[in-house]
Design a protein around this motif. Structure first.
Motif, PDB file in Angstrom:
ATOM      1  N   HIS A 183       0.866  -1.181   0.000  1.00  0.00           N
ATOM      2  CA  HIS A 183       0.000   0.000   0.000  1.00  0.00           C
ATOM      3  C   HIS A 183       0.903   1.232   0.000  1.00  0.00           C
ATOM      4  O   HIS A 183       1.132   1.868   1.018  1.00  0.00           O
ATOM      5  CB  HIS A 183      -0.923  -0.011   1.218  1.00  0.00           C
ATOM      6  N   SER A 184       1.428   1.519  -1.173  1.00  0.00           N
ATOM      7  CA  SER A 184       2.351   2.635  -1.365  1.00  0.00           C
ATOM      8  C   SER A 184       2.271   3.028  -2.832  1.00  0.00           C
ATOM      9  O   SER A 184       1.512   2.447  -3.608  1.00  0.00           O
ATOM     10  CB  SER A 184       3.788   2.218  -1.005  1.00  0.00           C
ATOM     11  N   ALA A 185       3.083   3.985  -3.226  1.00  0.00           N
ATOM     12  CA  ALA A 185       3.079   4.424  -4.624  1.00  0.00           C
ATOM     13  C   ALA A 185       3.590   3.343  -5.564  1.00  0.00           C
ATOM     14  O   ALA A 185       3.398   3.424  -6.776  1.00  0.00           O
ATOM     15  CB  ALA A 185       3.923   5.689  -4.774  1.00  0.00           C
ATOM     16  N   THR A 186       4.208   2.300  -5.023  1.00  0.00           N
ATOM     17  CA  THR A 186       4.733   1.206  -5.843  1.00  0.00           C
ATOM     18  C   THR A 186       3.662   0.190  -6.230  1.00  0.00           C
ATOM     19  O   THR A 186       3.846  -0.584  -7.169  1.00  0.00           O
ATOM     20  CB  THR A 186       5.861   0.488  -5.070  1.00  0.00           C
ATOM     21  N   GLN A 187       2.539   0.190  -5.527  1.00  0.00           N
ATOM     22  CA  GLN A 187       1.489  -0.806  -5.736  1.00  0.00           C
ATOM     23  C   GLN A 187       1.158  -0.988  -7.214  1.00  0.00           C
ATOM     24  O   GLN A 187       1.295  -0.075  -8.019  1.00  0.00           O
ATOM     25  CB  GLN A 187       0.229  -0.388  -4.994  1.00  0.00           C
ATOM     26  N   PHE A 239      -4.212   5.371 -15.413  1.00  0.00           N
ATOM     27  CA  PHE A 239      -4.921   4.535 -14.451  1.00  0.00           C
ATOM     28  C   PHE A 239      -4.010   4.082 -13.303  1.00  0.00           C
ATOM     29  O   PHE A 239      -4.320   4.298 -12.129  1.00  0.00           O
ATOM     30  CB  PHE A 239      -5.521   3.316 -15.162  1.00  0.00           C
ATOM     31  N   ILE A 240      -2.902   3.442 -13.638  1.00  0.00           N
ATOM     32  CA  ILE A 240      -2.013   2.926 -12.593  1.00  0.00           C
ATOM     33  C   ILE A 240      -1.521   4.042 -11.669  1.00  0.00           C
ATOM     34  O   ILE A 240      -1.632   3.931 -10.444  1.00  0.00           O
ATOM     35  CB  ILE A 240      -0.833   2.144 -13.207  1.00  0.00           C
ATOM     36  N   PRO A 241      -0.997   5.166 -12.217  1.00  0.00           N
ATOM     37  CA  PRO A 241      -0.539   6.231 -11.303  1.00  0.00           C
ATOM     38  C   PRO A 241      -1.677   6.830 -10.483  1.00  0.00           C
ATOM     39  O   PRO A 241      -1.468   7.203  -9.324  1.00  0.00           O
ATOM     40  CB  PRO A 241       0.062   7.274 -12.256  1.00  0.00           C
ATOM     41  N   ARG A 242      -2.863   6.911 -11.052  1.00  0.00           N
ATOM     42  CA  ARG A 242      -3.953   7.553 -10.309  1.00  0.00           C
ATOM     43  C   ARG A 242      -4.373   6.718  -9.105  1.00  0.00           C
ATOM     44  O   ARG A 242      -4.636   7.254  -8.029  1.00  0.00           O
ATOM     45  CB  ARG A 242      -5.155   7.800 -11.210  1.00  0.00           C
ATOM     46  N   GLY A 288      -4.640   8.819  -2.787  1.00  0.00           N
ATOM     47  CA  GLY A 288      -4.653   9.409  -1.457  1.00  0.00           C
ATOM     48  C   GLY A 288      -4.111  10.830  -1.460  1.00  0.00           C
ATOM     49  O   GLY A 288      -4.687  11.732  -0.843  1.00  0.00           O
ATOM     50  N   ALA A 289      -3.004  11.038  -2.168  1.00  0.00           N
ATOM     51  CA  ALA A 289      -2.420  12.375  -2.260  1.00  0.00           C
ATOM     52  C   ALA A 289      -3.351  13.320  -3.008  1.00  0.00           C
ATOM     53  O   ALA A 289      -3.453  14.515  -2.660  1.00  0.00           O
ATOM     54  CB  ALA A 289      -1.066  12.297  -2.968  1.00  0.00           C
ATOM     55  N   GLU A 290      -4.045  12.809  -4.021  1.00  0.00           N
ATOM     56  CA  GLU A 290      -4.991  13.631  -4.775  1.00  0.00           C
ATOM     57  C   GLU A 290      -6.129  14.108  -3.872  1.00  0.00           C
ATOM     58  O   GLU A 290      -6.556  15.271  -3.937  1.00  0.00           O
ATOM     59  CB  GLU A 290      -5.554  12.828  -5.956  1.00  0.00           C
ATOM     60  N   ILE A 313      -6.014  14.501  -0.597  1.00  0.00           N
ATOM     61  CA  ILE A 313      -5.468  15.491   0.333  1.00  0.00           C
ATOM     62  C   ILE A 313      -5.391  16.858  -0.340  1.00  0.00           C
ATOM     63  O   ILE A 313      -5.745  17.888   0.255  1.00  0.00           O
ATOM     64  CB  ILE A 313      -4.087  15.059   0.843  1.00  0.00           C
ATOM     65  N   GLU A 314      -4.955  16.878  -1.590  1.00  0.00           N
ATOM     66  CA  GLU A 314      -4.826  18.139  -2.316  1.00  0.00           C
ATOM     67  C   GLU A 314      -6.179  18.812  -2.499  1.00  0.00           C
ATOM     68  O   GLU A 314      -6.314  20.036  -2.363  1.00  0.00           O
ATOM     69  CB  GLU A 314      -4.176  17.893  -3.679  1.00  0.00           C
ATOM     70  N   VAL A 315      -7.214  18.026  -2.799  1.00  0.00           N
ATOM     71  CA  VAL A 315      -8.535  18.589  -3.079  1.00  0.00           C
ATOM     72  C   VAL A 315      -9.296  18.888  -1.795  1.00  0.00           C
ATOM     73  O   VAL A 315      -9.913  19.953  -1.640  1.00  0.00           O
ATOM     74  CB  VAL A 315      -9.343  17.613  -3.965  1.00  0.00           C
ATOM     75  N   ARG A 316      -9.275  17.946  -0.854  1.00  0.00           N
ATOM     76  CA  ARG A 316     -10.083  18.041   0.367  1.00  0.00           C
ATOM     77  C   ARG A 316      -9.376  18.769   1.494  1.00  0.00           C
ATOM     78  O   ARG A 316     -10.006  19.330   2.391  1.00  0.00           O
ATOM     79  CB  ARG A 316     -10.472  16.627   0.817  1.00  0.00           C
ATOM     80  N   GLY A 317      -8.055  18.759   1.438  1.00  0.00           N
ATOM     81  CA  GLY A 317      -7.286  19.356   2.514  1.00  0.00           C
ATOM     82  C   GLY A 317      -7.057  18.415   3.672  1.00  0.00           C
ATOM     83  O   GLY A 317      -6.403  18.764   4.655  1.00  0.00           O
ATOM     84  N   LYS A 318      -7.586  17.205   3.586  1.00  0.00           N
ATOM     85  CA  LYS A 318      -7.418  16.184   4.608  1.00  0.00           C
ATOM     86  C   LYS A 318      -7.266  14.834   3.922  1.00  0.00           C
ATOM     87  O   LYS A 318      -7.690  14.661   2.779  1.00  0.00           O
ATOM     88  CB  LYS A 318      -8.626  16.150   5.551  1.00  0.00           C
TER      89      LYS A 318
END
Length: 325
Positions: A187-191, A218-221, A226-228, A230-235
């Protein structure tokens, strides 16, 4: 009356738990006929906030909830527990190396694993949600030598559900119409979200998606969703993580009727993975156990992606080797 099942949740005053506990209290883990007792574990400074959470749970008047206990003592929290959601974890600090984060979390998950070993019920199932989830689960598992290793899982179900949602949106189907989706590894960016075996409406998903879209979008998204958020929601994502944790535990207990799920479980060396790593694999649940889907033929591309996750998880294991003795 059915015997009461005790369910422990750590990080009970946090955002994920705030969604998770209401789903548990509603009967979404063991079903609508199973009475439960909730055990809320938190660090001492957060006990006041945890008391507030318990008050709200009581005010919701869930008929299945027979008792709620609050504690900052893992021994008490896990005593007699049949299911445990290990949500509380130390977040990564600014400039902190991943090895430092793993070591810090070892001080949390090692003692919790020992408390589970010494005091949990014989049917205990442990799902680690707090990140880095795979290696945190490994630490807890090693601290519990008397508990079967396969009772410790890490959550890949959020990645699995994210993949289904993205496919459904792209291809115009319901997320429940897809079969044989799997997210391999960590469960990381490598998944590795893998559509090679996925099907929908009798068609192979790989034949319906543009290859460049799959590789470059698709794969990168999925890996960076999770980071996306955080960027949109702020949490960070909380409700979706809680929902996915419920999905994992419910399927583990009740079974999947032959449908595939992504679950991070102790590897036995399947598909080129190193034995003992907590690795996301294609699984079905039967009789209260996860079973890896066997006999899949892998392409060089799939093998490379799986190997990258295997390497990363080995590096994480090496970073906490002193906690695994």
């Amino acid at each position: 009356m059915t015997d009461v099942k005790k369910i422990a949740v750590t990080g009970a005053a946090g955002q994920i738990a705030y969604s998770l506990l209401w789903r548990i209290a509603n009967g979404d883990v063991y079903g609508p006929d199973q009475p439960i007792k909730l055990s809320l574990l938190e660090i001492t400074p957060a006990l006041g906030a945890t008391e507030g959470v318990a008050m709200e749970l009581l005010d919701s008047a869930f008929p299945l909830v027979k008792d709620i206990e609050i504690s900052d003592d893992a021994t008490k929290a896990f005593d007699g527990a049949s299911a445990a959601f290990l949500v509380g974890a130390k977040p990564r600090g600014k400039g902190e190396e991943r090895s430092d984060l793993l070591a810090a979390n070892g001080k949390i998950f090692g003692p919790q694993g020992k408390a589970i070993n010494d005091h949990a019920a014989d049917d205990i199932r442990v799902l680690v949600v707090g990140n880095p989830a795979n290696t945190n689960a490994l630490i807890a598992q090693h601290a519990a030598p008397d508990v079967p290793a396969d009772r410790f899982n890490a959550m890949m179900r959020l990645d699995h559900n994210r993949a289904l949602s993205q496919l459904a949106t792209k291809l115009g189907y319901g997320s429940d119409e897809f079969e044989k989706m799997v997210v391999w590894g960590n469960h990381s960016a490598t998944q590795f979200p893998d559509i090679a075996f996925a099907e929908v409406d009798g068609k192979k998903v790989a034949d319906l998606l543009d290859h460049d879209f799959y590789i470059n979008e698709f794969i990168p998204r999925i890996a960076k969703r999770g980071a996306e958020i955080i960027e949109v929601r702020g949490k960070s994502s909380a409700a979706s993580a809680a929902s996915s944790a419920i999905d994992h535990m419910r399927d583990w207990i009740a079974g999947t009727n032959g449908s595939w799920r992504s679950a991070a479980i102790p590897s036995k060396g399947e598909y080129g993975t190193d034995e003992g790593l907590i690795f996301g694999l294609p699984c079905v649940a039967e009789g209260g156990e996860w079973k890896v889907v066997e006999g899949l033929e892998l392409s060089d591309f799939q093998k490379e992606r799986i190997a990258a996750n295997n390497k990363e998880l080995n590096e994480e294991r090496d970073a906490v080797a002193d906690l695994l003795k």
